[in-house]
Enzyme design. Structure first.
Site, PDB file in Angstrom:
ATOM      1  CD  GLU A  53      26.508 -19.808  -0.706  1.00  0.00           C
ATOM      2  OE1 GLU A  53      26.633 -19.043  -1.675  1.00  0.00           O
ATOM      3  OE2 GLU A  53      25.877 -19.503   0.331  1.00  0.00           O
ATOM      4  CB  ALA A 158      -9.470  -6.949  -3.270  1.00  0.00           C
ATOM      5  NE  ARG A 188      -2.524  -8.414   4.493  1.00  0.00           N
ATOM      6  CZ  ARG A 188      -3.675  -8.417   5.142  1.00  0.00           C
ATOM      7  NH1 ARG A 188      -3.835  -9.157   6.238  1.00  0.00           N
ATOM      8  NH2 ARG A 188      -4.677  -7.664   4.713  1.00  0.00           N
ATOM      9  CB  THR A 200      -7.574   1.793   4.070  1.00  0.00           C
ATOM     10  OG1 THR A 200      -7.748   2.223   2.724  1.00  0.00           O
ATOM     11  CG2 THR A 200      -7.666   0.279   4.132  1.00  0.00           C
ATOM     12  CG  ASP A 204     -11.688  -1.517   5.201  1.00  0.00           C
ATOM     13  OD1 ASP A 204     -12.881  -1.172   5.145  1.00  0.00           O
ATOM     14  OD2 ASP A 204     -10.975  -1.668   4.194  1.00  0.00           O
ATOM     15  NE  ARG A 211      -6.630 -12.436  10.474  1.00  0.00           N
ATOM     16  CZ  ARG A 211      -6.507 -11.369   9.701  1.00  0.00           C
ATOM     17  NH1 ARG A 211      -5.474 -10.551   9.848  1.00  0.00           N
ATOM     18  NH2 ARG A 211      -7.404 -11.110   8.776  1.00  0.00           N
ATOM     19  N   GLY A 277      -6.137   2.969   0.255  1.00  0.00           N
ATOM     20  CA  GLY A 277      -7.261   2.910  -0.664  1.00  0.00           C
ATOM     21  C   GLY A 277      -7.012   3.631  -1.965  1.00  0.00           C
TER      22      GLY A 277
END
Length: 343
Positions: A53, A158, A188, A200, A204, A211, A277
């Site tokens: 506002e 995924a 993200r 995980t 990984d 990015r 995971g």
């Protein structure tokens, strides 16, 4: 003359520009209309900064518009208390704005209808409940934060077409395509924190940063009950290492997921996206501590591999978790399904 729904939808579009920067405050956009023309626009840009506002009023004044007899539109009830900034209701009254149209009431106990009552007492006509469902969806993190005393939790999974998140040997980079990776980075940027399990992190070695799109990096949360992660992982050595939080256990027992979420809530983290995971996904589902799920599905068949909910076991179908489809869309060659948990 454009409808109230049109102007509130414009407020929602403006509000989204603050995604990732205003938490734990809500996303708010504001438009000021006079004689059928928009004379001011603004949105809440940053936590601790001016509210929508204020920015809309300043925008109108910068363009040398007089606000008397104008109507202010906002997706969320104007604040009526002194916080990091002064009450917006005082500004609206001072500027002699004569009408305020509101998408939805503010659930914050410091407001929660008080702003509307103050405006009405000052003789300002108010109308509320315009595109209310859309306005509440926009601020689902904020509403969960104040109503549930826990962060909003999204699982992002995924997987292959046959439901595998990794090969039998645990390799999973990358099942889905580049467009989907960009989508995940956008997600993200809108959440306060991203959470993974120890396995995980080890397998990984992810960065868990933003990015591929412009946006803020979230906090990185890792559950590592034995404190066994090596110090050379990216989450410990990159420029955002101070935004990495590790949850461990002094008793060498599993840490209750709800305890982790309460701790994050106490740190003013209002939203968490969980990225794996299988054991972590299973714990969130088993304990019913999630709000929605994004399935990012690649057109691939893996066969024998690891399923997202491998460690979630039921004996009767009546105990299955029920979801309803909120949205679906293509991302390159992948299909993204957004499900919400059945209330």
């Amino acid at each position: 003359m454009k409808s109230n729904e049109f102007y509130i939808s414009e407020c929602i579009k403006l509000a989204k520009k603050g995604a990732g920067y205003v938490s734990p405050n809500p996303l708010v956009g504001c438009i000021i209309v006079k004689n059928g023309k928009i004379i001011g626009r603004g949105y809440h840009q940053k936590f601790g900064g001016p509210h929508a506002e204020v920015n809309a009023v300043n925008d109108a004044k910068k363009k040398e518009h007089n606000l008397i007899n104008s109507t202010l539109y906002t997706n969320l009830e104007p604040c009526s208390h002194q916080g990091k900034t002064p009450p917006c209701t005082d500004l609206i009254i001072k500027e002699k704005i004569t009408g305020v149209v509101i998408g939805t009431k503010d659930i914050n106990p410091s407001v929660n209808g008080r702003g509307i009552r103050i405006l009405n007492k000052a003789g300002i006509k108010t109308e509320q409940g315009i595109l209310q469902n859309e306005c509440r969806e926009l601020n689902k993190f904020f509403f969960k934060y104040f109503s549930g005393n826990l962060p909003y939790v999204t699982l992002k999974i995924a997987q292959s077409l046959d439901g595998k998140i990794a090969l039998k040997n645990n390799k999973s980079k990358y099942i889905t395509g580049k467009e989907s990776l960009k989508f995940v980075h956008k997600l993200r940027s809108e959440y306060d924190a991203v959470l993974i399990g120890k396995n995980t992190a080890l397998l990984d070695n992810p960065s868990l940063t933003v990015r591929l799109v412009k946006g803020r990096n979230p906090y990185r949360i890792v559950i590592d009950k034995n404190s066994g992660l090596p110090g050379n992982l990216k989450i410990f050595t990159d420029k955002d290492s101070d935004k990495t939080l590790i949850f461990n256990s002094l008793t060498n027992k599993d840490i209750p997921i709800v305890s982790i979420l309460r701790s994050l809530y106490n740190l003013n983290i209002s939203s968490v996206i969980v990225e794996g995971g299988a054991n972590i996904f299973s714990q969130f589902v088993k304990n019913n501590l999630f709000d929605d799920i994004y399935f990012v599905i690649a057109p691939k068949i893996i066969g024998e591999g690891i399923s997202a909910f491998r460690d979630f076991n039921i004996t009767t179908l009546s105990k299955a978790k029920k979801l309803f489809l909120n949205n679906s869309f293509l991302s390159g060659e992948d299909l993204i399904l957004h499900y919400k948990k059945e209330k």
